[in-house]
Design a protein around this motif. Structure first.
Motif, PDB file in Angstrom:
ATOM      1  N   THR A 154      65.135   5.438  69.125  1.00  5.38           N
ATOM      2  CA  THR A 154      64.113   5.350  68.077  1.00  5.38           C
ATOM      3  C   THR A 154      62.898   4.549  68.525  1.00  5.38           C
ATOM      4  O   THR A 154      61.899   4.500  67.821  1.00  5.38           O
ATOM      5  N   ARG A 190      61.842  12.327  73.771  1.00  2.00           N
ATOM      6  CA  ARG A 190      62.174  10.905  73.670  1.00  2.00           C
ATOM      7  C   ARG A 190      63.606  10.583  74.113  1.00  2.00           C
ATOM      8  O   ARG A 190      63.814   9.578  74.777  1.00  2.00           O
ATOM      9  N   ARG A 216      56.739  15.145  72.074  1.00  2.00           N
ATOM     10  CA  ARG A 216      57.136  13.766  72.376  1.00  2.00           C
ATOM     11  C   ARG A 216      58.499  13.448  71.777  1.00  2.00           C
ATOM     12  O   ARG A 216      59.354  12.852  72.415  1.00  2.00           O
ATOM     13  N   ARG A 271      55.291   4.557  73.563  1.00  2.00           N
ATOM     14  CA  ARG A 271      53.863   4.214  73.674  1.00  2.00           C
ATOM     15  C   ARG A 271      53.615   2.742  73.395  1.00  2.00           C
ATOM     16  O   ARG A 271      52.677   2.153  73.910  1.00  2.00           O
ATOM     17  N   ARG A 296      58.147   2.799  64.955  1.00  2.00           N
ATOM     18  CA  ARG A 296      58.968   3.984  65.184  1.00  2.00           C
ATOM     19  C   ARG A 296      58.232   5.243  64.744  1.00  2.00           C
ATOM     20  O   ARG A 296      58.828   6.242  64.410  1.00  2.00           O
ATOM     21  N   ALA A 297      56.902   5.142  64.709  1.00  3.04           N
ATOM     22  CA  ALA A 297      56.120   6.269  64.231  1.00  3.04           C
ATOM     23  C   ALA A 297      56.398   7.510  65.067  1.00  3.04           C
ATOM     24  O   ALA A 297      56.436   7.446  66.287  1.00  3.04           O
ATOM     25  N   PRO A 298      56.609   8.630  64.400  1.00  2.00           N
ATOM     26  CA  PRO A 298      56.863   9.846  65.152  1.00  2.00           C
ATOM     27  C   PRO A 298      55.597  10.316  65.862  1.00  2.00           C
ATOM     28  O   PRO A 298      54.503  10.232  65.318  1.00  2.00           O
ATOM     29  N   GLY A 299      55.721  10.762  67.086  1.00  5.76           N
ATOM     30  CA  GLY A 299      54.582  11.283  67.823  1.00  5.76           C
ATOM     31  C   GLY A 299      54.500  12.778  67.628  1.00  5.76           C
ATOM     32  O   GLY A 299      54.945  13.314  66.613  1.00  5.76           O
TER      33      GLY A 299
END
Lengths: 317, 323
Positions: free
Chosen positions: A112, B48, B44, A116, B37-40
């Motif tokens: 999780t 992950r 991505r 970046r 934990r922002a979704p890309g």
């Protein structure tokens, strides 16, 4: 989630029987309220670490259930563990990697974690534990205290709801211990629940709001630290050169278990209808006892602990 | 204690501003937690889970031990090449004619490309699988011995995901190790001996380009030959908490199996031993290619991967991590 009384860690009948029949943890009923700093106490071999490993899904319970952040473990490990930081039985590092690379690796293991922001988060975690300058050094060159700090940093890589810290001040110098205590308080102030196991009782007393005591795999007691300390009555202590004269006076006023060591006379105040301390002091003076110091000493958590477990920190057989 | 009463309400309120200033570590359950934990992009998100595999690769190939193993493998063709050069410098042939020494060694003086085949034939029975056994044996047990396994699992890496990343890394090492031998041999061969048109074992001459292509195929066939052992090593690795024990056990198994494979009285079990068809890679040098033993080899390796991969999975996912 919004319920203040919600338990972050909750076990019911949690039991671990190892192969060979040894029961390490026996029907544990543990409840850690959200927002607390929870001190988990017990002599070596009392089952603390086994409990922590079951909570984190490393060991399968032989009976009972464990819930972490309201979810069953180990089934919900993937959803729950990213929100839990842990330090288990001391830090473990890749000696051939730098401190920074160690953190990068642990962060990469969390599916999780956003790659970046990884580098920034690692830097912040290093900063937080005071390792920013030593981050590029190989971990095998770290002192025990530095390894401990790096272990803590790995528990702080992500925003956490719960931190499980097993002996976090182990191997640290007094200054380092104080820094860690300050850090734990800061984290608690931010609303993170901290579950702290330690063998340093005054440490628990200083930072914890709640505590539980284990002995021989069983939970002996749990509650707030204030309740625990209040549970044990303080002892009356009189410092005087005239110990022989003081003893009968104290006994007359109902003080029991009177003992003398050096120039100190101590005893238990009677549980029912205790005498006024001022009257007691006046009575001593009337009997020509020269009093240097006088008062009731509050029981420390250590006294409570020894009273509960009936032993020092010896390994339970 | 008052903290117990006040802190929970503060936490549940989110308290975003104060936490942001203190960094993500200090964040409450909401707000910055979501940001970290922002979704890309969908791609991505898909890639992950590969983060662990990439980290595993970097960690493995940055270790001095791994690099040392590869260097040892690269040294073998150098030694073989120099030995052949010295022995044939008086114009004689290697070992006094065909039938002696490792496979293909007699052709090396005619064509440097054959040093690749010779080197692979020399390293395949022991050197190559030994390095693979070390990497595979150490994969889980080494993490357990260092205590890092528990931290990977609470990260949470996931036991199945960790096992897959470990096996994938070992597979990459199999390819890297084979290529280390092949490329070193190619360089040494080209340096010491003439290269050019290749005469296949069946007598057909092919261009140097096709020879190189077949060499690449051979390297891949050799790498594939090692997959069964890699799975076996991975399984052994889940059985113990000592990396050295797992490495020793895997290499020990390899030696035992190699010995059993040479005892004629035990011929009934030979087709089921993982090294039995290893030298079948030479059949890629025939025209037409003799596929039968090659396919048998691949099938056998797949069987080992399936059996020992499942066993390793069953073991790791049910194991109490006490190290």
């Amino acid at each position: 989630m919004t319920d203040a009384a919600e338990a972050v860690v909750e076990t019911s009948g949690l039991t671990k029987r190892f192969r060979g029949g040894q029961v390490a943890v026996d029907s544990l009923e543990l409840s850690v309220p959200r927002g607390s700093v929870f001190g988990f106490l017990g002599p070596n071999g009392s089952g603390k670490t086994t409990t922590i490993r079951m909570l984190l899904g490393l060991i399968e319970p032989s009976g009972g259930t464990a819930r972490l952040l309201g979810e069953p473990m180990p089934r919900a490990a993937r959803q729950v563990l990213p929100q839990v930081g842990a330090l288990i039985e001391g830090p473990a590092l890749y000696g051939f990697l730098s401190g920074r690379d160690n953190l990068l690796r642990y962060d990469a293991a969390d599916p999780t974690a956003d790659p970046r922001t990884r580098s920034t988060r690692v830097s912040e975690a290093l900063e937080r534990v005071g390792l920013a300058a030593a981050g590029s050094k190989k971990a095998k060159a770290y002192s025990l205290g530095m390894k401990q700090r790096l272990g803590l940093a790995s528990a702080l890589l992500q925003p956490r709801q719960l931190l499980i810290l097993d002996e976090p001040t182990n191997g640290l110098d007094p200054q380092g211990m104080r820094e860690i205590r300050t850090l734990v308080r800061e984290l608690a102030d931010d609303g993170i629940t901290v579950f702290l196991s330690s063998h340093l009782l005054d440490e628990i007393e200083q930072v914890c709001s709640h505590t539980a005591v284990m002995s021989r795999g069983k939970l002996i007691t749990q509650g707030t630290v204030a309740e625990m300390s209040a549970g044990a009555r303080g002892r009356l202590a009189v410092t005087t050169p005239d110990t022989a004269e003081a003893m009968p006076v104290l006994k007359e006023h109902g003080v029991t278990d009177v003992t003398v060591s050096g120039d100190r006379v101590t005893g238990e105040m009677p549980a029912t209808d205790p005498p006024d301390l001022a009257d007691l002091n006046a009575a001593l003076v009337r009997a020509d006892v020269r009093v240097r110091a006088f008062g009731v000493e509050r029981a420390s958590l250590e006294d409570v602990f020894v009273a509960l477990t009936g032993e020092g920190f010896d390994v339970a057989g | 204690m008052s903290r117990a009463d006040t802190a929970p309400s503060a936490a549940s309120a989110g308290k975003p501003e104060a936490s942001v200033a203190a960094g993500p570590v200090a964040a409450g359950p909401a707000g910055p937690a979501a940001a970290a934990r922002a979704p890309g992009s969908p791609l991505r998100e898909l890639l992950r889970p590969l983060g662990l595999f990439r980290s595993e690769l970097v960690t493995t190939f940055r270790r001095w031990r791994t690099l040392a193993l590869l260097l040892v493998l690269m040294a073998v063709p150098v030694l073989v090449g120099i030995a052949v050069k010295i022995e044939t410098s008086d114009g004689g042939s290697v070992g006094g004619g065909e039938g002696d020494g490792p496979a293909f060694i007699a052709q090396v003086t005619n064509n440097g490309l054959f040093l690749v085949f010779t080197s692979l034939a020399v390293t395949l029975p022991f050197f190559l699988p030994m390095t693979v056994g070390m990497i595979a044996g150490d994969s889980i047990a080494g993490e357990a011995a260092g205590g890092t396994l528990r931290y990977l699992l609470v990260a949470p890496a996931g036991r199945t995901r960790l096992l897959l990343a470990k096996y994938a890394t070992t597979v990459v090492f199999c390819v890297a190790a084979t290529l280390a031998v092949a490329l070193s041999a190619l360089a040494v061969g080209a340096l010491l001996f003439p290269v050019g048109e290749v005469t296949l074992l069946s007598g057909t001459p092919v261009s140097f380009g096709e020879g190189l292509l077949r060499t690449l195929l051979i390297a891949l066939a050799v790498a594939a030959s090692l997959l069964g052992l890699a799975a076996l090593g991975l399984f052994v690795s889940t059985m113990t908490n000592s990396g050295v024990t797992a490495m020793a056990a895997t290499v020990g198994l390899l030696i035992t199996v190699q010995i059993v494979d040479t005892i004629p009285q035990l011929h009934a079990v030979h087709p089921y031993l993982f090294p039995h068809y290893w030298l079948s890679f030479g059949d890629l040098l025939r025209d037409p290619v003799y596929w039968d033993p090659l396919l048998k080899n691949l099938g056998l390796q797949a069987l080992y991967v399936a059996v020992f991969g499942s066993a390793a999975w069953a073991r790791l996912t049910n194991k109490d991590i006490t190290a």
